[in-house]
Design a protein around this motif. Structure first.
Motif, PDB file in Angstrom:
ATOM      1  N   GLY A   1       9.022  -4.785  -3.619  1.00 33.25           N
ATOM      2  CA  GLY A   1       9.876  -4.402  -4.287  1.00 33.25           C
ATOM      3  C   GLY A   1       9.891  -3.638  -5.955  1.00 33.25           C
ATOM      4  O   GLY A   1      10.522  -3.613  -6.679  1.00 33.25           O
ATOM      5  N   HIS A   2       8.518  -3.006  -5.955  1.00 34.98           N
ATOM      6  CA  HIS A   2       8.089  -2.183  -6.868  1.00 34.98           C
ATOM      7  C   HIS A   2       9.072  -0.748  -6.740  1.00 34.98           C
ATOM      8  O   HIS A   2       8.775  -0.172  -5.578  1.00 34.98           O
ATOM      9  N   ARG A   3       9.865  -0.470  -7.814  1.00 38.35           N
ATOM     10  CA  ARG A   3      10.930   0.599  -7.527  1.00 38.35           C
ATOM     11  C   ARG A   3      10.072   2.075  -8.080  1.00 38.35           C
ATOM     12  O   ARG A   3      10.857   3.080  -7.647  1.00 38.35           O
ATOM     13  N   SER A   4       8.983   1.933  -8.735  1.00 39.01           N
ATOM     14  CA  SER A   4       8.656   2.956  -9.263  1.00 39.01           C
ATOM     15  C   SER A   4       6.960   3.105  -9.199  1.00 39.01           C
ATOM     16  O   SER A   4       6.345   2.010  -9.097  1.00 39.01           O
ATOM     17  N   LEU A   5       6.502   4.220  -9.055  1.00 39.04           N
ATOM     18  CA  LEU A   5       5.014   4.292  -8.914  1.00 39.04           C
ATOM     19  C   LEU A   5       4.227   3.885 -10.524  1.00 39.04           C
ATOM     20  O   LEU A   5       3.192   3.333 -10.468  1.00 39.04           O
ATOM     21  N   ALA A   6       5.203   4.042 -11.603  1.00 38.81           N
ATOM     22  CA  ALA A   6       4.751   3.704 -12.791  1.00 38.81           C
ATOM     23  C   ALA A   6       4.353   2.257 -12.853  1.00 38.81           C
ATOM     24  O   ALA A   6       3.534   1.834 -13.444  1.00 38.81           O
ATOM     25  N   THR A   7       5.085   1.364 -12.384  1.00 39.97           N
ATOM     26  CA  THR A   7       5.148  -0.101 -12.488  1.00 39.97           C
ATOM     27  C   THR A   7       4.156  -0.632 -11.320  1.00 39.97           C
ATOM     28  O   THR A   7       3.491  -1.487 -11.342  1.00 39.97           O
ATOM     29  N   PHE A   8       3.693   0.447 -10.372  1.00 39.18           N
ATOM     30  CA  PHE A   8       2.792  -0.051  -9.236  1.00 39.18           C
ATOM     31  C   PHE A   8       1.258   0.561  -9.438  1.00 39.18           C
ATOM     32  O   PHE A   8       0.570   0.244  -8.780  1.00 39.18           O
ATOM     33  N   GLN A   9       1.118   1.415 -10.404  1.00 40.15           N
ATOM     34  CA  GLN A   9       0.118   2.145 -10.534  1.00 40.15           C
ATOM     35  C   GLN A   9      -1.216   1.324 -10.662  1.00 40.15           C
ATOM     36  O   GLN A   9      -2.104   1.719 -10.295  1.00 40.15           O
ATOM     37  N   GLY A  10      -0.749   0.037 -11.455  1.00 38.19           N
ATOM     38  CA  GLY A  10      -2.207  -0.920 -11.525  1.00 38.19           C
ATOM     39  C   GLY A  10      -2.863  -1.246 -10.154  1.00 38.19           C
ATOM     40  O   GLY A  10      -3.763  -1.633 -10.251  1.00 38.19           O
ATOM     41  N   TYR A  11      -2.109  -0.925  -9.292  1.00 38.97           N
ATOM     42  CA  TYR A  11      -2.403  -1.383  -7.713  1.00 38.97           C
ATOM     43  C   TYR A  11      -3.137  -0.017  -7.040  1.00 38.97           C
ATOM     44  O   TYR A  11      -3.829  -0.538  -5.742  1.00 38.97           O
ATOM     45  N   VAL A  12      -2.878   1.037  -7.187  1.00 35.75           N
ATOM     46  CA  VAL A  12      -3.277   1.948  -6.552  1.00 35.75           C
ATOM     47  C   VAL A  12      -4.861   2.139  -6.107  1.00 35.75           C
ATOM     48  O   VAL A  12      -5.191   2.452  -5.074  1.00 35.75           O
ATOM     49  N   HIS A  13      -5.543   1.950  -7.246  1.00 34.28           N
ATOM     50  CA  HIS A  13      -7.102   1.814  -6.755  1.00 34.28           C
ATOM     51  C   HIS A  13      -7.399   1.036  -5.880  1.00 34.28           C
ATOM     52  O   HIS A  13      -8.706   1.058  -5.261  1.00 34.28           O
ATOM     53  N   LEU A  14      -6.609   0.048  -5.499  1.00 34.82           N
ATOM     54  CA  LEU A  14      -7.063  -1.175  -4.444  1.00 34.82           C
ATOM     55  C   LEU A  14      -6.658  -0.528  -3.129  1.00 34.82           C
ATOM     56  O   LEU A  14      -7.187  -1.231  -1.866  1.00 34.82           O
ATOM     57  N   ILE A  15      -5.874  -0.003  -2.771  1.00 33.77           N
ATOM     58  CA  ILE A  15      -5.199   0.463  -1.921  1.00 33.77           C
ATOM     59  C   ILE A  15      -6.212   1.330  -0.705  1.00 33.77           C
ATOM     60  O   ILE A  15      -6.971   2.259  -0.945  1.00 33.77           O
ATOM     61  N   ALA A  16      -6.621   0.643   0.524  1.00 32.77           N
ATOM     62  CA  ALA A  16      -7.491   1.053   1.409  1.00 32.77           C
ATOM     63  C   ALA A  16      -6.565   1.654   2.656  1.00 32.77           C
ATOM     64  O   ALA A  16      -5.323   1.679   2.534  1.00 32.77           O
ATOM     65  N   LYS A  17      -7.326   2.801   3.176  1.00 31.30           N
ATOM     66  CA  LYS A  17      -6.500   3.552   4.284  1.00 31.30           C
ATOM     67  C   LYS A  17      -5.968   2.770   5.211  1.00 31.30           C
ATOM     68  O   LYS A  17      -6.646   1.809   5.962  1.00 31.30           O
ATOM     69  N   GLY A  18      -4.650   2.825   5.637  1.00 32.38           N
ATOM     70  CA  GLY A  18      -3.917   2.208   6.635  1.00 32.38           C
ATOM     71  C   GLY A  18      -2.590   2.589   6.593  1.00 32.38           C
ATOM     72  O   GLY A  18      -1.946   2.848   5.559  1.00 32.38           O
TER      73      GLY A  18
END
Length: 397
Positions: free
Chosen positions: A374-391
């Motif tokens: 339910g994150h509506r913008s990348l700005a609020t989600f940016q804290g998780y970006v570095h954790l994202i693995a390829k998938g």
């Protein structure tokens, strides 16, 4: 309660007719000594905390009124261009009246405010209620921000008054203070736009760093190794507790599998589950952002729902029927955490842990994760970006 058990600055007095009254005393350098008596320790402690915060912010604490309301008005030594007892002050539109007018308009409109947003408006109406809108200055709101950032949250203030608080009380987070100020801004500007109030054009033109950053106090608490097991073990401890181990395995486990908020979990219904059982729909009315979304259900999430179904009373619409509401769930979780000997962990932190796990798993791409959480913008989600693995799969199995 014995005097030695009372918070510092609070004294107990026995009344002639029976009963006890509690005196709060403020004796600070560069401020005139003050004292006031209250029926309960909590009221006395709250009043003293407010007075101390005002003095620290360079303000006069004499205008703290009432017993349960925090600050009204917590601004300066005298309301500018008006007297608290003057006729102009009483005749002008107050902050409380302005907020009430705006809320009435919104509730009668085609786009009413959600319940969780109403509390922000009610907060500023209670805090600044008697202050005339036209007399408000930018300095006053800057002082109000300072006071809020130093005000203990109600739960910790209550524990402190009862002698049950370990350490210092938590204060309002910067993000919460921003919400209060933003609610005030919306309400006052609506009144000004509709000719109901004269508003200082520089009222919300804050100096740099006066307004607290939205993410300055952003929590990033994750579960440490063994903490989930500690929570379940605490549920097995002896005692007359409302919820058992199975209840907690269901609520905690589901939160960690779905990244759903506490309100969304307690409101989840059987009719929201897809016929295949692989997805759950979350209606807009159940979400914080008032935006509907659909989440994927992992095998473990489906197993939890199956067990909940077996234990569900006949005719019960809610999947997590044992928890009456989000507040009950969070308060019970706080007690469970204390029994488990775990510090600084909220039920809402499980959502952060779940989102982090989704990113690390590599099972979903970024957009799919944002859709699920339910994150509506990348700005609020940016804290998780570095954790994202390829998938790039679209399943959690």
């Amino acid at each position: 309660m014995k005097s030695r058990e009372l918070p510092i600055g609070i004294r107990a007095f026995e009344l002639q007719g029976g009963g006890t009254t509690y005196e709060a005393r403020v004796n600070r350098r560069n401020a005139k000594p003050m004292s006031r008596r209250f029926k309960t320790v909590l009221e006395a402690t709250n009043w003293k905390a407010q007075a101390d915060a005002l003095i620290e912010g360079g303000m006069d604490p004499r205008y703290i009124v009432g017993k349960n309301r925090r600050l009204n008005p917590p601004l300066g030594t005298q309301p500018p261009s008006a007297s608290l007892s003057g006729s102009n002050f009483e005749a002008e539109l107050t902050v409380k009246q302005a907020v009430e007018k705006y809320l009435t308009f919104r509730q009668q409109s085609h786009n009413p405010l959600p319940a969780n947003s109403m509390t922000d408006y009610q907060q500023v109406a209670n805090d600044l209620g008697v202050f005339p809108v036209s007399a408000l200055r930018n300095e006053d709101l800057a002082n109000y921000i300072t006071v809020l950032l130093r005000t203990p949250i109600k739960r910790d203030a209550k524990k402190q008054a009862e002698g049950k608080l370990k350490g210092s009380p938590r204060t309002y987070q910067p993000a919460s203070v921003r919400k209060f100020i933003y609610a005030l801004k919306i309400a006052l500007e609506w009144n000004a736009k509709n000719g109901k109030a004269d508003l200082n054009p520089h009222l919300f033109a804050f100096e740099k760093k006066t307004m607290p950053s939205a993410w300055a106090g952003k929590r990033d608490r994750r579960l440490f190794d063994g903490e989930e097991a500690q929570l379940y073990a605490a549920a097995l401890s002896r005692g007359n507790f409302t919820y058992n181990e199975s209840d907690w395995q269901a609520a905690i486990g589901f939160a960690l599998e779905t990244a759903m908020r506490e309100q969304e979990i307690t409101l989840a219904r059987w009719v929201d589950i897809s016929p295949s059982g692989l997805k759950m729909h979350i209606p807009a009315s159940h979400t914080k952002t008032k935006t509907a979304r659909t989440i994927l259900l992992s095998q473990k999430a489906r197993e939890i729902l199956a067990l909940q179904k077996e234990r569900c009373p006949k005719g019960e619409a809610r999947a997590f029927h044992q928890f009456p509401n989000a507040q009950a769930l969070c308060e019970a979780f706080a007690r469970l955490r204390e029994r488990a000997g775990i510090s600084d962990l909220h039920f809402h932190d499980l959502r952060h842990e779940a989102t982090s796990r989704l990113c690390e798993s590599g099972q979903l791409n970024m957009m799919a994760i944002m859709e699920m959480t339910g994150h509506r913008s990348l700005a609020t989600f940016q804290g998780y970006v570095h954790l994202i693995a390829k998938g790039d799969s679209a399943t959690l199995d």
